[in-house]
Design a protein around this motif. Structure first.
Motif, mmCIF file in Angstrom:
data_model
loop_
_atom_site.group_PDB
_atom_site.id
_atom_site.type_symbol
_atom_site.label_atom_id
_atom_site.label_comp_id
_atom_site.label_asym_id
_atom_site.label_seq_id
_atom_site.Cartn_x
_atom_site.Cartn_y
_atom_site.Cartn_z
ATOM 1 N N LEU A 184 48.000 -34.789 17.402
ATOM 2 C CA LEU A 184 47.080 -35.662 16.687
ATOM 3 C C LEU A 184 45.767 -34.988 16.317
ATOM 4 C CD1 LEU A 184 47.694 -39.038 18.500
ATOM 5 C CD2 LEU A 184 48.455 -38.353 16.233
ATOM 6 N N ALA A 185 45.717 -33.679 16.453
ATOM 7 C CA ALA A 185 44.472 -32.973 16.074
ATOM 8 C C ALA A 185 44.184 -33.223 14.605
ATOM 9 C CB ALA A 185 44.640 -31.482 16.323
ATOM 10 N N VAL A 186 42.869 -33.325 14.276
ATOM 11 C CA VAL A 186 42.493 -33.483 12.857
ATOM 12 C C VAL A 186 42.599 -32.125 12.177
ATOM 13 C CG1 VAL A 186 40.622 -34.058 11.287
ATOM 14 C CG2 VAL A 186 40.990 -35.428 13.353
ATOM 15 N N LEU A 187 43.311 -32.083 11.062
ATOM 16 C CA LEU A 187 43.510 -30.827 10.338
ATOM 17 C C LEU A 187 42.653 -30.844 9.081
ATOM 18 C CD1 LEU A 187 47.411 -30.684 10.587
ATOM 19 C CD2 LEU A 187 45.723 -29.773 12.196
ATOM 20 N N ARG A 188 41.762 -29.881 8.956
ATOM 21 C CA ARG A 188 40.840 -29.863 7.804
ATOM 22 C C ARG A 188 41.277 -28.853 6.758
ATOM 23 N NH1 ARG A 188 37.281 -33.307 8.655
ATOM 24 N NH2 ARG A 188 36.806 -33.845 10.805
ATOM 25 N N PHE A 189 41.187 -29.290 5.499
ATOM 26 C CA PHE A 189 41.511 -28.422 4.361
ATOM 27 C C PHE A 189 40.229 -27.782 3.838
ATOM 28 C CE2 PHE A 189 45.230 -31.015 4.677
ATOM 29 C CZ PHE A 189 46.265 -30.267 4.141
#
Ligand code: IFM
Length: 424
Positions: A4-9
């Motif tokens: 559930l880690a937030v993945l940043r673009f």
């Protein structure tokens, strides 16, 4: 375990949606699909494209504003050849002017535009000459591309020449679900080769008018996966070769390989005719040997669960396949965009999760080094789904085709958050 880690673009990564001319514009009567629909039993739900989402009649601007309000950064759409060139060599200024209006509205709303010159439909005059079986159509297409670049190029971030040439070749030429309905496996390589010639000519024509234009092509690349080792593996490899790999090789080296040509044959202007590449990805096909399936080259698709109707199978939702295909496309050495990814889901129960999982798969490819620069969800709104008619809904926005009312689905909210944060 679910990660559930937030993945940043990265900050310039584009999130958008996609549509195509025939599926949304309405009022089209001079192309091969219009004639096809008129034949009995060709459209599964018995519908006709008709006024579709009424973009030509005036609703394009409103829908594109809605797209911007939903947080999208870009939109991918296409042009209708039968409008722009109603007779060979005669271009229609009014049609170009209407596209200018629509594109200006999109730009004013803050959307970048990715424009596909041809998304499946051919003018009636082209169909009468043999559609893509006619080699001369490639030159006509190049003429169209040049004209499009000079009339509309200033409004467009990137052009694609063609959409999903292998799908057209297999469904309309080897198969008979789409026009021209040849049902002759020998026709598919001819059509596909001519579409690759058209791409080469179209690319060169756009660049000669607008050297800075970014020109690519959009391919549909499912993940063909053998059920078992041995013969299934060979068959999955063959299906992938004929559908995807042979096209990637042609784009990279400029040669047609078997089955497109008996011996490797060079296509003038094809090598290097690529500034970017688009990947349309829907899912995984499990390939199993079946001697009773010659129409599938003896490799039946048996994946479970899958997203399908009686006529069309989009495969099993399989985000790992998207990562894998992005790696593969990235090896061409040009920027890659996911130009379509979506799900037929009339109740919007699967779409939110599908969306998140596939965007995560794109992020994985990016962190692993693929130069992927954008993701376009198919589609902005429900529209005419070819041989399926209006029964299969792909939209983030629901359309009531009786009243014309638009209603964003829950998945539109999920996507809004992804676009706003550039993160998932
Ligand atoms: O609707 C189509 C689109 O025109 C091309 N790619 C697949 C979509 C869903 O089937």
């Amino acid at each position: 375990m679910v990660d559930l880690a937030v993945l940043r673009f990265p900050p310039r990564f584009l999130f958008g949606t996609a549509t195509s001319s025939y599926q949304v514009e309405g009022g089209l009567t001079d192309n091969d699909w219009y004639d096809w629909e008129g034949l009995p039993g060709r459209i599964r739900d018995g519908s006709r494209a008709g006024s579709a989402c009424d973009w030509w009649g005036g609703r394009a601007e409103e829908d594109l504003r809605l797209s911007a309000e939903l947080g999208h950064h870009a939109h991918r759409c296409s042009l209708e050849w039968s409008r722009l060139e109603p007779e060979p060599g005669r271009f229609d200024d009014a049609a170009f002017a209407r596209y200018r209006e629509i594109f200006t509205a999109a730009r004013d709303a803050g959307l970048e535009l990715f424009v596909t010159v041809n998304h499946f439909t051919l003018p009636r005059w082209a169909a009468a000459r043999g559609s893509w079986l006619h080699r001369g159509l490639a030159d006509r297409f190049a003429g169209l591309c040049g004209r499009v670049a000079s009339e509309l190029g200033d409004l467009v971030t990137a052009f694609a020449t063609l959409n999903e040439p292998s799908v057209v070749a297999f469904i309309g030429y080897a198969g008979h679900l789409w026009p021209p309905g040849m049902k002759d496996p020998a026709c598919a390589p001819v059509a596909l080769s001519n579409m690759l010639r058209a791409h080469a000519g179209g690319y060169r024509a756009i660049k000669s008018v607008a050297p800075e234009a970014q020109v690519g092509i959009v391919l549909n690349a499912p993940y063909f996966d053998p059920v078992e080792a041995g013969i299934d593996r060979a068959l999955a490899g063959m299906q992938d070769w004929a559908f995807t790999e042979v096209v990637l090789r042609a784009l990279k080296g400029g040669y047609l390989w078997p089955p497109l040509s008996f011996v490797p044959a060079r296509v003038p202007g094809l090598a290097g005719a690529l500034d970017w590449i688009g990947l349309n990805y829907y899912g995984r096909f499990g390939v199993r040997f079946d001697p009773s399936a010659p129409e599938m080259f003896f490799g039946r698709h048996v994946q479970e669960p899958t997203v399908k109707t009686e006529w069309t199978d989009w495969g099993q939702p399989w985000p790992d396949g998207l990562t894998a295909q992005l790696h593969r496309f990235g090896k061409l050495g040009v920027p890659v965009y996911v130009t379509e990814n979506g799900i037929y889901d009339n109740t919007d129960t699967q779409r939110p999760d599908f969306l998140r999982r596939h965007v995560r798969a794109v992020h994985r490819a990016w962190t692993e080094g693929v130069d992927v620069r954008g993701y376009f969800h198919w589609s902005l709104l429900d529209n005419f789904e070819w041989a399926e008619g209006y029964a299969t809904h792909f939209g983030l926005v629901e359309v009531d085709f009786e009243t014309g009312a638009r209603k964003p689905r829950h998945s539109a909210e999920v996507y809004r958050q992804i676009c706003a944060d550039r993160a998932v």
